[in-house]
Every structure is written in C-alpha cells, then in structure tokens.
Design a protein around this motif. Sequence first.
Motif, mmCIF file in Angstrom:
data_model
loop_
_atom_site.group_PDB
_atom_site.id
_atom_site.type_symbol
_atom_site.label_atom_id
_atom_site.label_comp_id
_atom_site.label_asym_id
_atom_site.label_seq_id
_atom_site.Cartn_x
_atom_site.Cartn_y
_atom_site.Cartn_z
ATOM 1 N N LEU A 154 12.075 47.113 -94.025
ATOM 2 C CA LEU A 154 12.833 47.447 -93.044
ATOM 3 C C LEU A 154 14.265 48.125 -93.496
ATOM 4 O O LEU A 154 14.617 49.201 -92.921
ATOM 5 N N THR B 210 19.742 45.253 -91.706
ATOM 6 C CA THR B 210 18.932 44.372 -92.654
ATOM 7 C C THR B 210 19.679 43.052 -92.496
ATOM 8 O O THR B 210 18.925 41.922 -92.482
ATOM 9 N N TYR C 267 8.827 42.332 -95.429
ATOM 10 C CA TYR C 267 9.610 42.896 -94.230
ATOM 11 C C TYR C 267 10.905 43.463 -94.460
ATOM 12 O O TYR C 267 11.278 44.409 -93.889
ATOM 13 N N THR D 214 19.723 41.195 -89.331
ATOM 14 C CA THR D 214 18.289 40.293 -89.310
ATOM 15 C C THR D 214 17.945 39.085 -90.056
ATOM 16 O O THR D 214 17.440 38.142 -89.644
ATOM 17 N N LEU E 170 12.682 48.274 -83.418
ATOM 18 C CA LEU E 170 13.055 47.536 -84.617
ATOM 19 C C LEU E 170 13.741 46.323 -84.082
ATOM 20 O O LEU E 170 13.397 45.267 -84.853
ATOM 21 N N THR F 293 12.666 42.016 -84.651
ATOM 22 C CA THR F 293 13.583 40.953 -85.298
ATOM 23 C C THR F 293 13.782 39.816 -84.163
ATOM 24 O O THR F 293 13.742 38.572 -84.498
#
Length: 337
Positions: A164, A323, A160, A326, A212, A216
């Motif tokens: 992402l 990223t 993931y 996250t 997105l 998360t």
Amino acid sequence: MTKFKAFILTAFLLASSATWASGSEHNKPFDLADVLAHHLMDHAFIPLNFGGKKVMEGEPGYDPHHASAVFEDHTTHKKYHFVGGLDLHITKRVTMMWIAAVFLLAVFIPAANKIKANPNGVASRFTNVVEVLVNFIRKDVADVNMDSHHHGDAKPYYGYVLSLFFFILFCNLFGLIPPVGEYLALGNSHSFIANFWSGITATGDVSVTGSLAAITFLLIFVTGFAKQGPSFFFVGIVPKGVPAALYPMLWFLEALVSPLAKVFALTIRLFANMTAGHIIILAFMGFIFQFQNYLVAIPSISGSVAIFLLEIFVAFLQAYIFTLLTCLFVGSAMHRH
C-alpha cells in the motif's frame, strides 16, 4: 552549481510540459481550463467492451455526448463508441497504475534477492535504501499501531501495508513527471505512447483513492471478526463500560457512521492533496502564456519550482499518512477498547 542545474532542469520540464499542454496548434488561444483538463482529467484510449454494440460515426445511434468514451478507427479514421455491454476501457490512470506496479516488481524483487544472498552484509546503497524504508514501515508504522496486546499481530499485514505504501508513493511520484510521451510522439497528444505515459497522477482520482480506502474498510471488519469473533460487530465494536441507554446510539455510530467516515477521510485526503499541487503549478505556468510577458515568467517559474519541490515531499507524506491511518484503523479492530 549542481543545485542550479537541477533548478533549471525542473523549470524547463515544467515550462515545456505546459507548452505541450497548451496545444500544438499555434493559432489556438491559450485556455487554462483546457490545460487543467489535459493534465487532470482521465480518458480512455484502448477500447475494451464486453457485450456491447460498436456504433460508428454517421450510423444510427451514434451519440458521442452520452457515450462513456469515444475512439477513432485507425483504418477509416472515423470515430466510434459502444452502446450497452460492460465498459472496461483502458484509461490513462490505469496505465499509470500498471507502470507503478511494474516498477514495484522491478525495484523490490532484485533488492530482495540481493538482501537474501547477503543478509548480514552491505550489498549496495540501493538495497540499504530499500531496507531503511521497509523497516520504517514495518516497525514504526505497522508494529506500533497494531501490536497493542500481542507481539506479532502486525506480521500478517506486512505484505499489504508495504504494498500500500509503496504503490501510493510511486503513483504520487510518477504523477510529477511531465508527459514525456508527447515529446517522443512529436507533440501528438493523441498517440498511444503519449497516452501510455500521460504524466497524470493516478491517486488524483476519487475512484482510485476510494478503492484503496474500500480495501481498508473491508480489512477493518475482516480483522475484527478474525480477532474478536462473531461478537465483534455487535459487542466488540462498542467500548466497554458504556451505559445501556447510550449503547444503541454508540453502536450505530461505531458500526456504521465511523467506518464510512474513515473511508471518506482516506479517500478525500489523498485525492485532494495530490490534485491541489498540480492545479497550483499549472496556474503558475499558465500566467506565462496568459500574459505573454517575460517578466511574468520569473515569478511563475520560481513559484512552480517551489511548489513542485513541495509536491515531492507531499508525495511521501500522503503515502505515509494513508498507510499510518490504515494501520490505526485496522489495529483498533483487533482488540476491544
């Protein structure tokens, strides 16, 4: 000389893109608002409605001002829209996301096959670049922020996290390429090919960045329940040692306010950064058509090229930040503070 050629090419793409955006009607006065709307606003160009009624132009109930999208019948050349039903029309940003997804497959499947065939060797510069980026995201982003107690906590999230990062990165970069479809369509901005590669930035839409960020948000709670059990939401989400009197207030902040604030921050940060640069570039290029003076073109093009090069860096930076955050948010839910 190579840098000079790159400068000229970039300037040409920026200027010609703005020329197409200003409209093919030479008698139409230049309007910067129209240019911004052309490049930044999304619109549907492939109808997809389930359960709705198709209303043609001139028929009772035809109201384009209150319709979600208006289309043109290629046979009768009449406009129409749908009333009721579920609208899932294909928009410019959807096609740009499709292109990014297909590009991901086209890049990483061959790279993975080459690396698998020769894991200890140097296959090519292409595979080396892929390996460097993948290892950077795995080790310096995922592992560092998720493996706080037990080594290997981040491994299930590699797929993931990598998807992402590269999906956001390609969406950001593709939004910097001018709408070349308009050139292939001979300036017809309403043709299929012009809409399919519209040059629009998919991550310059709140609905995209919000989706997105919502993934998360869900991943934070899924991870918390998986790692800490059912007590995560009621006990584990509040740091240890909190006085009983402050516990209800901190639980409210940590369980409800903090996750929503994280989603909001992820959504707006990516959206704002990917939109602001485009507005500045278009404003610089708009000065040329607004003042119609050769002297204005020199600082306008120079400023646009500078911002364009900065936007390339921002494309990588924002993919990295999204990223990284996250991984930080998900990693914090793995173990109690």
